[in-house]
Motif scaffolding. Structure first.
Motif, PDB file in Angstrom:
ATOM      1  N   LEU A 204       0.823  -1.212   0.000  1.00 57.14           N
ATOM      2  CA  LEU A 204       0.000   0.000   0.000  1.00 57.14           C
ATOM      3  C   LEU A 204       0.854   1.258   0.000  1.00 57.14           C
ATOM      4  CD1 LEU A 204      -2.935  -0.915   2.430  1.00 57.14           C
ATOM      5  CD2 LEU A 204      -2.959  -0.792  -0.065  1.00 57.14           C
ATOM      6  N   THR A 205       1.940   1.243   0.772  1.00 53.82           N
ATOM      7  CA  THR A 205       2.832   2.401   0.775  1.00 53.82           C
ATOM      8  C   THR A 205       3.480   2.606  -0.577  1.00 53.82           C
ATOM      9  OG1 THR A 205       3.287   2.053   3.133  1.00 53.82           O
ATOM     10  CG2 THR A 205       4.816   3.448   1.912  1.00 53.82           C
ATOM     11  N   ALA A 206       3.932   1.508  -1.197  1.00 53.00           N
ATOM     12  CA  ALA A 206       4.548   1.610  -2.522  1.00 53.00           C
ATOM     13  C   ALA A 206       3.540   2.082  -3.569  1.00 53.00           C
ATOM     14  CB  ALA A 206       5.146   0.265  -2.931  1.00 53.00           C
ATOM     15  N   LEU A 207       2.317   1.563  -3.515  1.00 53.90           N
ATOM     16  CA  LEU A 207       1.289   1.992  -4.468  1.00 53.90           C
ATOM     17  C   LEU A 207       0.937   3.464  -4.269  1.00 53.90           C
ATOM     18  CD1 LEU A 207      -1.119  -1.099  -4.482  1.00 53.90           C
ATOM     19  CD2 LEU A 207       0.421  -0.371  -6.303  1.00 53.90           C
ATOM     20  N   ALA A 208       0.823   3.893  -3.008  1.00 56.55           N
ATOM     21  CA  ALA A 208       0.516   5.302  -2.743  1.00 56.55           C
ATOM     22  C   ALA A 208       1.643   6.211  -3.215  1.00 56.55           C
ATOM     23  CB  ALA A 208       0.256   5.505  -1.251  1.00 56.55           C
ATOM     24  N   GLY A 209       2.882   5.814  -2.960  1.00 57.35           N
ATOM     25  CA  GLY A 209       4.016   6.613  -3.436  1.00 57.35           C
ATOM     26  C   GLY A 209       4.085   6.664  -4.952  1.00 57.35           C
ATOM     27  N   THR A 210       3.792   5.535  -5.608  1.00 57.33           N
ATOM     28  CA  THR A 210       3.789   5.504  -7.069  1.00 57.33           C
ATOM     29  C   THR A 210       2.695   6.397  -7.638  1.00 57.33           C
ATOM     30  OG1 THR A 210       4.647   3.238  -7.039  1.00 57.33           O
ATOM     31  CG2 THR A 210       3.616   3.999  -9.069  1.00 57.33           C
ATOM     32  N   ALA A 211       1.503   6.349  -7.023  1.00 58.82           N
ATOM     33  CA  ALA A 211       0.399   7.192  -7.497  1.00 58.82           C
ATOM     34  C   ALA A 211       0.718   8.670  -7.304  1.00 58.82           C
ATOM     35  CB  ALA A 211      -0.888   6.820  -6.766  1.00 58.82           C
ATOM     36  N   ALA A 212       1.296   9.016  -6.156  1.00 54.76           N
ATOM     37  CA  ALA A 212       1.647  10.419  -5.911  1.00 54.76           C
ATOM     38  C   ALA A 212       2.717  10.901  -6.884  1.00 54.76           C
ATOM     39  CB  ALA A 212       2.118  10.587  -4.466  1.00 54.76           C
ATOM     40  N   ALA A 213       3.726  10.058  -7.125  1.00 50.55           N
ATOM     41  CA  ALA A 213       4.764  10.435  -8.086  1.00 50.55           C
ATOM     42  C   ALA A 213       4.195  10.557  -9.490  1.00 50.55           C
ATOM     43  CB  ALA A 213       5.890   9.403  -8.063  1.00 50.55           C
ATOM     44  N   GLY A 214       3.240   9.694  -9.849  1.00 48.99           N
ATOM     45  CA  GLY A 214       2.606   9.796 -11.153  1.00 48.99           C
ATOM     46  C   GLY A 214       1.800  11.075 -11.302  1.00 48.99           C
ATOM     47  N   ALA A 215       1.131  11.490 -10.220  1.00 44.67           N
ATOM     48  CA  ALA A 215       0.375  12.737 -10.270  1.00 44.67           C
ATOM     49  C   ALA A 215       1.307  13.933 -10.452  1.00 44.67           C
ATOM     50  CB  ALA A 215      -0.448  12.889  -8.993  1.00 44.67           C
ATOM     51  N   VAL A 216       2.426  13.935  -9.718  1.00 42.34           N
ATOM     52  CA  VAL A 216       3.396  15.024  -9.870  1.00 42.34           C
ATOM     53  C   VAL A 216       4.003  15.005 -11.274  1.00 42.34           C
ATOM     54  CG1 VAL A 216       5.587  15.954  -9.028  1.00 42.34           C
ATOM     55  CG2 VAL A 216       3.899  15.093  -7.404  1.00 42.34           C
ATOM     56  N   GLY A 217       4.358  13.809 -11.750  1.00 42.49           N
ATOM     57  CA  GLY A 217       4.935  13.712 -13.085  1.00 42.49           C
ATOM     58  C   GLY A 217       3.978  14.155 -14.173  1.00 42.49           C
ATOM     59  N   THR A 218       2.693  13.837 -14.024  1.00 43.06           N
ATOM     60  CA  THR A 218       1.706  14.281 -15.007  1.00 43.06           C
ATOM     61  C   THR A 218       1.523  15.786 -14.978  1.00 43.06           C
ATOM     62  OG1 THR A 218       0.545  12.163 -14.795  1.00 43.06           O
ATOM     63  CG2 THR A 218      -0.671  13.987 -15.774  1.00 43.06           C
ATOM     64  N   ALA A 219       1.474  16.351 -13.778  1.00 43.51           N
ATOM     65  CA  ALA A 219       1.297  17.797 -13.664  1.00 43.51           C
ATOM     66  C   ALA A 219       2.495  18.552 -14.233  1.00 43.51           C
ATOM     67  CB  ALA A 219       1.078  18.181 -12.202  1.00 43.51           C
TER      68      ALA A 219
END
Length: 285
Positions: free
Chosen positions: A89-104
């Protein structure tokens, strides 16, 4: 009566076969999904409480404890089944947050203004020079015992690379003729992003997400090994390796049991990312 011999018709040599289309990595995807489900649903199948002290430390596996007990006499099998949820869950949350930053940073900012996109990428690149462990230690010191600090550290450590990959993929699309035509006919930025940009960067974004998930798993397990994040007696694969390392010579199972599923999950996700990157390169994703 004479017969006229007709020339035999030569068979046309077979032409080159069409290249076989690479198959999607269904087996790797199924194995990865199975390991993720085992980590998320494992606590439901634990035979004992993962935090209860039930027997002597480092007891060998028997009929009651399938994998023996750990350094404090807790059931290793129950802790292995319960320790994967936090890591995944921590890895998935970190991946999702990094993906949001990368998309923005890599996609949305260049759509507004190219100068704004370049400035955002430069700001994110400043994080790339910082070691991932240093970011984790600083956040953990500021927010002791917080799982959100580990998620933030994972996201900040992997977001710069995601922004770079998505920026390169988005630049190819944003400078194409059909995007310029969509803007010329008055389409909004939201419509251009949804119907023109997003479908064309989906392949590279998917491969990048899988690669970032591997890095997030490693960083999350390392944080648990160092004792960062949520503390207490809650099971965590990385923390379990650290806890049972001093007694590895007495009982190897408590030390190896949490490492095996973590390595298998990382290998499966890594191979899946490689296959997805290959499919993206062939243009089949």
């Amino acid at each position: 009566m004479t017969t006229v011999a007709t020339p035999r018709r030569r068979d046309r040599p077979p032409g080159p076969r069409a290249p076989r289309r690479p198959r999607p990595p269904l087996l790797l995807g199924a194995a990865t999904l199975l390991l993720v489900l085992l980590a998320l649903l494992g606590p439901l199948a634990a035979p004992y409480s993962p935090t209860a002290r039930l027997a002597a430390p480092f007891q060998r596996p028997d009929g009651h404890f399938l994998l023996g007990t750990d350094v404090l006499g807790r059931d290793v099998a129950s802790r292995v089944l319960g320790g994967g949820r936090t890591v995944v869950l921590t890895a998935l949350a970190g991946t999702a947050a990094a993906g949001a930053v990368g998309t923005a940073v890599g996609v949305l900012a260049p759509m507004v203004s190219r100068r704004l996109g370049d400035l955002a990428v430069r700001c994110v690149d400043a994080l790339a020079v910082l070691p991932a462990l240093l970011i984790g230690l600083v956040l953990a010191a500021g927010f002791p015992g917080s799982g959100a600090a580990v998620v933030a550290a994972v996201a900040l450590a992997t977001a710069p690379f995601s922004a770079r990959v998505l920026r390169a993929a988005a630049d190819t699309v944003l400078t194409s003729g059909y995007v310029e035509a969509a803007r010329a006919r008055g389409d909004t930025r939201r419509a251009v992003f949804r119907y023109d940009v997003l479908p064309n960067i989906a392949g590279p974004a998917l491969a990048d997400t899988a690669l970032r998930l591997v890095a997030s798993l490693h960083l999350t397990a390392t944080a648990g090994f160092l004792g960062l994040g949520a503390g207490g007696a809650s099971p965590d694969w990385g923390r379990m390796v650290s806890e049972n390392a001093p007694g590895a010579t007495l009982a190897a199972v408590p030390f190896l049991a949490p490492a095996v599923p973590l390595v298998l999950l990382s290998v499966c996700v890594g191979l899946l990312a490689a296959r997805l990157a290959d499919l993206v390169g062939r243009g089949t994703v």
